[in-house]
Design a protein around this motif. Structure first.
Motif, PDB file in Angstrom:
ATOM      1  N   MET A 328       1.629  -7.581   4.134  1.00  9.96           N
ATOM      2  CA  MET A 328       1.232  -6.619   5.170  1.00  9.96           C
ATOM      3  C   MET A 328       1.458  -5.193   4.675  1.00  9.96           C
ATOM      4  O   MET A 328       0.618  -4.309   4.881  1.00  9.96           O
ATOM      5  N   ASN A 329       2.590  -4.975   4.009  1.00  7.41           N
ATOM      6  CA  ASN A 329       2.898  -3.633   3.489  1.00  7.41           C
ATOM      7  C   ASN A 329       1.884  -3.213   2.429  1.00  7.41           C
ATOM      8  O   ASN A 329       1.459  -2.055   2.374  1.00  7.41           O
ATOM      9  N   GLU A 330       1.508  -4.170   1.578  1.00  4.85           N
ATOM     10  CA  GLU A 330       0.541  -3.865   0.514  1.00  4.85           C
ATOM     11  C   GLU A 330      -0.818  -3.498   1.101  1.00  4.85           C
ATOM     12  O   GLU A 330      -1.482  -2.564   0.629  1.00  4.85           O
ATOM     13  N   LEU A 331      -1.252  -4.227   2.134  1.00  2.00           N
ATOM     14  CA  LEU A 331      -2.519  -3.901   2.786  1.00  2.00           C
ATOM     15  C   LEU A 331      -2.445  -2.527   3.452  1.00  2.00           C
ATOM     16  O   LEU A 331      -3.361  -1.707   3.329  1.00  2.00           O
ATOM     17  N   ALA A 332      -1.339  -2.279   4.148  1.00  2.21           N
ATOM     18  CA  ALA A 332      -1.172  -1.008   4.861  1.00  2.21           C
ATOM     19  C   ALA A 332      -1.139   0.185   3.914  1.00  2.21           C
ATOM     20  O   ALA A 332      -1.539   1.299   4.277  1.00  2.21           O
ATOM     21  N   ALA A 333      -0.664  -0.045   2.690  1.00  2.00           N
ATOM     22  CA  ALA A 333      -0.554   1.045   1.705  1.00  2.00           C
ATOM     23  C   ALA A 333      -1.915   1.598   1.306  1.00  2.00           C
ATOM     24  O   ALA A 333      -2.012   2.713   0.782  1.00  2.00           O
ATOM     25  N   ASN A 334      -2.982   0.825   1.553  1.00  2.00           N
ATOM     26  CA  ASN A 334      -4.335   1.276   1.214  1.00  2.00           C
ATOM     27  C   ASN A 334      -4.970   2.119   2.320  1.00  2.00           C
ATOM     28  O   ASN A 334      -6.100   2.583   2.181  1.00  2.00           O
ATOM     29  N   VAL A 335      -4.244   2.316   3.406  1.00  2.00           N
ATOM     30  CA  VAL A 335      -4.740   3.075   4.557  1.00  2.00           C
ATOM     31  C   VAL A 335      -4.076   4.447   4.547  1.00  2.00           C
ATOM     32  O   VAL A 335      -2.876   4.559   4.286  1.00  2.00           O
ATOM     33  N   PRO A 336      -4.802   5.518   4.841  1.00  3.69           N
ATOM     34  CA  PRO A 336      -4.206   6.860   4.817  1.00  3.69           C
ATOM     35  C   PRO A 336      -3.244   7.101   5.971  1.00  3.69           C
ATOM     36  O   PRO A 336      -3.288   6.397   6.994  1.00  3.69           O
ATOM     37  N   ILE A 337      -2.394   8.101   5.831  1.00  2.00           N
ATOM     38  CA  ILE A 337      -1.491   8.516   6.902  1.00  2.00           C
ATOM     39  C   ILE A 337      -2.316   8.810   8.156  1.00  2.00           C
ATOM     40  O   ILE A 337      -3.364   9.465   8.094  1.00  2.00           O
ATOM     41  N   GLY A 338      -1.869   8.287   9.282  1.00  2.00           N
ATOM     42  CA  GLY A 338      -2.606   8.452  10.535  1.00  2.00           C
ATOM     43  C   GLY A 338      -3.532   7.301  10.832  1.00  2.00           C
ATOM     44  O   GLY A 338      -4.124   7.235  11.913  1.00  2.00           O
ATOM     45  N   SER A 416      10.266  -1.907   3.922  1.00  2.00           N
ATOM     46  CA  SER A 416       8.886  -1.432   3.804  1.00  2.00           C
ATOM     47  C   SER A 416       8.831  -0.004   3.267  1.00  2.00           C
ATOM     48  O   SER A 416       9.374   0.919   3.891  1.00  2.00           O
ATOM     49  N   PRO A 417       8.145   0.229   2.142  1.00  2.00           N
ATOM     50  CA  PRO A 417       8.003   1.598   1.624  1.00  2.00           C
ATOM     51  C   PRO A 417       7.317   2.523   2.629  1.00  2.00           C
ATOM     52  O   PRO A 417       7.680   3.702   2.741  1.00  2.00           O
ATOM     53  N   ILE A 418       6.315   2.004   3.365  1.00  2.00           N
ATOM     54  CA  ILE A 418       5.594   2.843   4.324  1.00  2.00           C
ATOM     55  C   ILE A 418       6.529   3.300   5.440  1.00  2.00           C
ATOM     56  O   ILE A 418       6.538   4.473   5.829  1.00  2.00           O
TER      57      ILE A 418
END
Length: 494
Positions: A328-338, A416-418
């Motif tokens: 989930m974190n890896e997928l989310a990392a491809n999305v910009p802030i916001g 989670s890094p995000i």
């Protein structure tokens, strides 16, 4: 010599043994492996049998003693961390009279709100620093009103950690820090809160003997030593609620220092030397583990009920359990802030004190079927959790808690890094991650209380920092814009 620490949670009981000199954890164990039984006879109720805490603790201690091969006679002292705000009542023979009404039981909310109005908000907050709310004192008033025959048999009331200490020693004692968790401590008078005790019509003799948080409070009895496989006479020299203890575990003891956890629910806990309170009681102020009449050390606690539980819900409902949290974190990392305009409120786990006990539920807004995917949901959820922390931390600033450095264990959402980067980015604080937990912290606390360590600095000399996350200044505007949209959505919902 060795130090033993217990962490009495509502899901499980954990025990750890550490080498006092090196700080190395020799062994840890928790029981049960599945969550402990919790009884809810009615909606909003939550009770546990204190005896199951004791039985699970015995099992955990047996395992760590076997794993570590430590001679019980080489254990200097024992520290106890415990789930906050619970009520345990016993008779004169130390028999438990009813199941413990634990922290997440909400039956006494109306009782506390009524007391606040009757006593007067300003008088109550100025003396107790909190509304009586749904805390331990109000739970006891519920027992008085609804179980009068049982109430008449009460000899002493205790918090969960006091109960474990009683089982270990045969002595019934408590601390100022513990009483403050139950809203049973008057900060102006520096003694048990007769103001609320009299208002609720309690017998003041119900309050146990008050001992310092760090001190030789009692010793292990002959009978408990046989049950536990410990040496009789082992010192019990520290006890504290789980959030003050988590702060201790991270060496958060001085004004301006902040400890954070982010499991199912999330907590930001900051230390202050000023007796202040939030006029709306959206954050709570308790006596920290090192609070004394001579030197104020107050723990200001922000609790967000809907934290990791949102991430867990998405994992099950959106990911179908097939995507790991790391995935989930890896997928989310491809999305910009916001998250491309997608915002999520995480408040789907009951009423939130930070929102003045409102329960807006969780909301997802701004979904665009053409651009948003599960990756956007995963990122927006983590951002929403962080933004709820930011919202509460802004309230904490008004009473003197301004986060510059945030310390946390590297666990749960902090894996989670995000999550970490967003929290650093929006708060402007540096985040420090450590490898520690409540039972290890309780063991260190025992060493301080017994005098094994000459000072907290010596106790934490071997605490190792795993990672530091600095706020990314060139992304500050992006984080603030995303938070602005999220906050606007929140204000419309409440």
């Amino acid at each position: 010599m060795y130090l033993l620490g217990f962490d009495i949670g509502s899901s499980s009981v954990k025990a750890s043994i550490i080498n006092g000199d090196s700080g190395e954890c020799m062994a840890s164990a928790f029981y049960p492996k599945q969550e402990m039984k919790m009884t809810a006879i009615q909606s909003g109720w939550a009770e546990q049998d204190p005896e199951q805490w004791w039985e699970n603790l015995k099992t955990a201690v047996a395992e760590i003693m076997q794993k570590s091969a430590v001679n019980p006679k080489d254990i200097d002292s024992i520290g106890i961390s415990y789930q906050m705000h619970g009520l345990v009542v016993v008779d004169k023979d130390q028999n438990v009279l009813r199941p413990s009404i634990i922290w997440c039981d909400s039956r006494a909310t109306g009782i506390g709100e009524k007391a606040l109005k009757e006593i007067g908000e300003e008088k109550c907050l100025a003396n107790l620093l909190n509304s009586p709310g749904n805390f331990t004192a109000s739970k006891l008033k519920w027992v008085k009103d609804n179980e009068p025959e049982l109430y008449a048999r009460i000899h002493k009331i205790m918090l969960p950690g006091d109960y474990i200490a009683m089982k270990l020693s045969g002595d019934i004692k408590t601390t100022a820090s513990g009483l403050s968790e139950g809203i049973l401590w008057n900060f102006k008078e520096n003694k048990a809160a007769k103001l609320l005790i009299d208002h609720y019509g309690f017998d003041e003799s119900f309050i146990p003997e008050i001992v310092p948080t760090f001190s030789v409070q009692s010793v292990v009895s002959e009978s408990a030593a046989k049950e536990m496989g410990l040496a009789p006479g082992t010192k019990i020299s520290y006890r504290a609620g789980d959030q003050p203890n988590n702060a201790l575990s991270l060496n958060v003891l001085n004004p301006g220092e902040i400890a954070t956890t982010a499991g199912t629910s999330g907590v930001v806990y900051g230390v202050s030397d000023e007796i202040k309170y939030d006029q709306k009681s959206r954050v709570n102020t308790f006596a920290h583990v090192n609070h004394t009449a001579e030197a104020n050390r107050l723990g200001v606690l922000l609790c967000i009920n809907g934290t990791g539980i949102l991430n867990s819900w998405l994992n099950k409902q959106v990911g179908g359990g097939a995507v790991s949290y790391e995935g989930m974190n890896e997928l989310a990392a491809n999305v910009p802030i916001g998250s491309n305009g997608l915002s999520i409120l995480p408040f789907g786990n009951g009423a939130e004190r930070v929102l003045e006990n409102k329960n807006p539920g969780s909301t997802m807004a701004g979904i665009n079927f053409n651009i948003h995917s599960n990756a956007h949901l995963f990122r927006a959820a983590q951002e929403g959790i962080v933004f709820s922390f930011k919202y509460g931390m802004d309230i904490m600033k008004t009473i003197g808690i301004d986060a510059k450095v945030i310390r946390a264990g590297k666990a749960n959402m902090f894996l989670s890094p995000i999550f970490r980067e967003t929290l650093a980015g929006i708060s402007g604080a540096t985040i420090e991650l450590y490898n520690t937990d409540g039972s290890v912290g309780a063991a260190r606390g025992a060493g301080i209380g017994s005098g094994y360590y000459k000072s907290p600095a010596e106790a934490f000399a071997n605490l190792k920092k795993l990672e530091t996350i600095e706020p990314c200044l060139n992304k500050k505007a992006e984080y603030e814009a995303a938070y602005g949209s999220w906050k606007s959505m929140l204000e419309k919902s409440i």
